[in-house]
Design an enzyme around this catalytic site. Structure first.
Site, PDB file in Angstrom:
ATOM      1  N   ARG A 132       0.810  -1.266   0.127  1.00  0.00           N
ATOM      2  CA  ARG A 132      -0.137  -0.064   0.139  1.00  0.00           C
ATOM      3  C   ARG A 132       0.873   1.449  -0.109  1.00  0.00           C
ATOM      4  NH1 ARG A 132      -4.680   1.548   4.446  1.00  0.00           N
ATOM      5  NH2 ARG A 132      -4.981   3.703   3.730  1.00  0.00           N
ATOM      6  N   ASN A 134     -10.376  -4.089  -0.736  1.00  0.00           N
ATOM      7  CA  ASN A 134     -10.532  -2.921  -1.612  1.00  0.00           C
ATOM      8  C   ASN A 134      -9.796  -3.138  -2.803  1.00  0.00           C
ATOM      9  OD1 ASN A 134     -12.162  -1.052  -0.457  1.00  0.00           O
ATOM     10  ND2 ASN A 134     -10.593  -0.350   1.000  1.00  0.00           N
ATOM     11  N   CYS A 170     -18.983  -2.259   2.349  1.00  0.00           N
ATOM     12  CA  CYS A 170     -18.286  -1.311   2.723  1.00  0.00           C
ATOM     13  C   CYS A 170     -18.763  -0.538   3.845  1.00  0.00           C
ATOM     14  CB  CYS A 170     -17.979  -0.229   1.467  1.00  0.00           C
ATOM     15  SG  CYS A 170     -16.799   1.345   1.740  1.00  0.00           S
ATOM     16  N   HIS A 218     -17.189   3.584  -3.064  1.00  0.00           N
ATOM     17  CA  HIS A 218     -16.396   4.750  -2.990  1.00  0.00           C
ATOM     18  C   HIS A 218     -16.733   5.944  -3.774  1.00  0.00           C
ATOM     19  CE1 HIS A 218     -13.006   2.787  -0.327  1.00  0.00           C
ATOM     20  NE2 HIS A 218     -14.090   2.992   0.292  1.00  0.00           N
ATOM     21  N   TYR A 256     -15.023  10.363  -0.363  1.00  0.00           N
ATOM     22  CA  TYR A 256     -14.114   9.835  -1.547  1.00  0.00           C
ATOM     23  C   TYR A 256     -14.230  10.946  -2.692  1.00  0.00           C
ATOM     24  CZ  TYR A 256     -12.198   5.807   0.605  1.00  0.00           C
ATOM     25  OH  TYR A 256     -11.303   5.116   1.554  1.00  0.00           O
TER      26      TYR A 256
HETATM   27  C1  G6P Z   1     -12.692   3.849   4.478  1.00  0.00           C
HETATM   28  C2  G6P Z   1     -13.138   3.088   3.552  1.00  0.00           C
HETATM   29  C3  G6P Z   1     -12.491   1.666   3.592  1.00  0.00           C
HETATM   30  C4  G6P Z   1     -10.930   1.582   3.628  1.00  0.00           C
HETATM   31  C5  G6P Z   1     -10.540   2.456   4.888  1.00  0.00           C
HETATM   32  C6  G6P Z   1      -9.189   2.601   4.880  1.00  0.00           C
HETATM   33  O1  G6P Z   1     -13.239   3.497   5.784  1.00  0.00           O
HETATM   34  O2  G6P Z   1     -14.578   2.874   3.499  1.00  0.00           O
HETATM   35  O3  G6P Z   1     -12.815   0.932   2.443  1.00  0.00           O
HETATM   36  O4  G6P Z   1     -10.561   0.488   3.866  1.00  0.00           O
HETATM   37  O5  G6P Z   1     -11.169   3.867   4.731  1.00  0.00           O
HETATM   38  O6  G6P Z   1      -8.832   3.143   6.460  1.00  0.00           O
HETATM   39  P1  G6P Z   1      -7.264   3.090   7.041  1.00  0.00           P
HETATM   40  O7  G6P Z   1      -7.207   3.642   8.159  1.00  0.00           O
HETATM   41  O8  G6P Z   1      -6.507   1.855   6.396  1.00  0.00           O
HETATM   42  O9  G6P Z   1      -6.752   4.276   5.954  1.00  0.00           O
END
Ligand code: G6P
Length: 446
Positions: free
Chosen positions: A96, A150, A172, A202, A256
């Site tokens: 990531r 995701n 989600c 998103h 988003y």
């Molecule tokens: C949001 C999205 C999720 C995603 C998350 C990431 O809630 O809806 O799909 O996984 O953010 O969160 P993070 O704490 O990993 O950045």
């Protein structure tokens, strides 16, 4: 007597797992999960042990007869499962970090579900999920596959188009979050708020908002136009909308959407984080290390509140409510990623959309939306094209398709930048993208 339920969670070593376990504990009376199998891979074994032992302590503290199994043997865990949830991260957080940092090196947005980062997360994830779907067809053909991994929209698209197992739903936390925030802004309980959600994962819009059945869309839009009253998530900078834009659009935006309607500001903000080593993935990596330190404490037997710093907080509400509604044949309404089947006019029946669905024992049935408002339809169609081409690239390992996906993405401003980013990212993620390198000749990709 209710039939005991077996759940299998792939990516069970995730730091989010305590939330899922808490969700099952809370609902034990209506959803008797007797077996929870947490599955991971060798590289995730240490995390699996730590989080799995916390899960065991949580269950013991709550006094529910739920057996927690920890395993690296996916096939054994899938056998006879009633529901399979997937929450893994192929390449873990280091991948990531690359998804976010490499596009930024080229001056474009780096994000785990949008643009180039989203494409690469999809390219790594889709083949693995298709493999899981195939195994499910053999080992638990009646089970539902409930995917959080995701980019959930692109992944659901791929599973529906290319998967051997069609009992698939993408889930989600975002619609749950939007509903909770609107309820808070209005000062009412969440249960009184209903929202007609429609769009893609998103990239979902709230077309109408009702309180106790009365249409309050205008009033809510008026509130959301106030720069102090924004819907945000932990992982996205809370940049406010221009009030005039929010009002004239007339529908609720999701956090988003900032990537598309505030591209310049978001990019500036990301480039700042890039310089200081604080991209979201880097922040999350540190946060995760802290969480796992907490999880190791043998006296901890509940979900620690620190987990709410993650963007995915409340994902278990989405997952557990879905599982419970299928199990109990509730017929309630939930916002899910499913086969469109005509719900949104202009999107193919077999494509994935995020819409409200009735959920019964036969799974979710999308509620008809009709045509999307002209103001939002264009972007939805463009991202749907991106998701389809990206899914095809993931399955075929085609360099041309991957390049095409990037070129048609609105966050990639030039075909040349697309190619440079693609080449760098393919190289950086080589280990997790065998489909692009098999049969590759001297020239590189096939
Ligand atoms: C949001 C999205 C999720 C995603 C998350 C990431 O809630 O809806 O799909 O996984 O953010 O969160 P993070 O704490 O990993 O950045």
């Amino acid at each position: 007597m209710k039939k005991a339920v077996k759940i299998t969670t792939i990516g069970g070593g995730s730091s989010y797992t305590p939330e899922l376990v808490e969700g099952f504990i809370k609902r034990y009376d209506e959803l008797p999960v007797r077996e929870l199998w947490l599955v991971d891979i060798e590289e995730g074994n240490e995390k699996l042990e730590i989080v799995g032992n916390l899960a065991k302590r949580m269950v013991e503290e709550a006094g529910v007869p739920m057996d927690i199994h920890l395993t690296l043997d996916r096939r054994q865990a899938l056998k006879g499962a009633d529901f399979v949830t997937t929450q893994m991260r192929v390449g873990q957080l280091d991948a990531r970090i690359k998804d976010e940092r490499i596009p930024l090196q080229h001056g474009i947005i780096g994000q785990e579900t949008n643009g180039a980062g989203g494409l690469f997360k999809g390219l790594r994830t889709i083949p693995v999920l298709l493999e899981i779907a195939e195994e499910m067809q053999e080992l638990c053909p009646d089970a539902w596959l409930i995917n959080f991994t995701n980019p959930a929209g692109m992944v659901t698209e791929a599973l529906l188009r290319y998967g051997k197992h069609q009992k698939v739903v993408g889930v989600c936390n975002l619609p749950v979050n939007v509903r909770m925030t609107i309820a808070r802004l209005l000062g009412v309980e969440t249960e009184r708020v209903q929202i007609d959600f429609a769009g893609l994962n998103h990239l979902v819009y709230g077309l109408n908002i009702y309180i106790d059945g009365d249409n309050k869309t205008k009033e809510v839009i008026e509130i959301l136009a106030d720069p102090e009253k924004q819907i945000t998530m932990r992982n996205i900078a809370p940049l406010p909308w221009l009030p005039e834009f929010q009002k004239s659009l007339g529908v609720v935006l999701c956090p988003y959407h900032r990537y598309y309607y505030k591209t310049k500001e978001i990019l500036e903000e990301e480039l700042e984080s890039f310089k200081t080593g604080k991209t979201r993935a880097e922040v999350v990596k540190r946060l995760e290390a802290e969480l796992f330190e907490l999880y190791k404490n043998p006296d901890l037997n509940i979900k620690p509140p620190q987990l709410e710093k993650r963007g995915g907080a409340y994902y278990s509400d989405a997952a557990c409510n879905l599982i419970s509604s299928i199990y109990n044949d509730k017929g309630d309404i939930q916002t899910l990623n499913v086969r469109n089947d005509g719900a949104i006019t202009g999107i193919p029946a077999e494509s994935a959309v995020e819409v409200n669905c009735f959920v019964t024992k036969d799974g979710p049935v999308p509620i008809a939306v009709g045509e999307l408002p002209v103001e939002v339809n264009g972007l939805v169609q463009q991202i749907k094209s991106f998701e389809r081409v990206a899914a095809e690239a993931a399955v075929t390992g085609s360099y041309e398709k991957a390049l095409l996906a990037l070129c048609i993405n609105p966050l990639v401003p030039s075909d040349e930048i697309a190619k440079n980013v693609l080449d760098d990212m393919l190289e950086a993620h080589k280990e997790f993208l065998p489909q692009f390198f098999q049969n590759a000749g001297e020239a590189g990709y096939r």
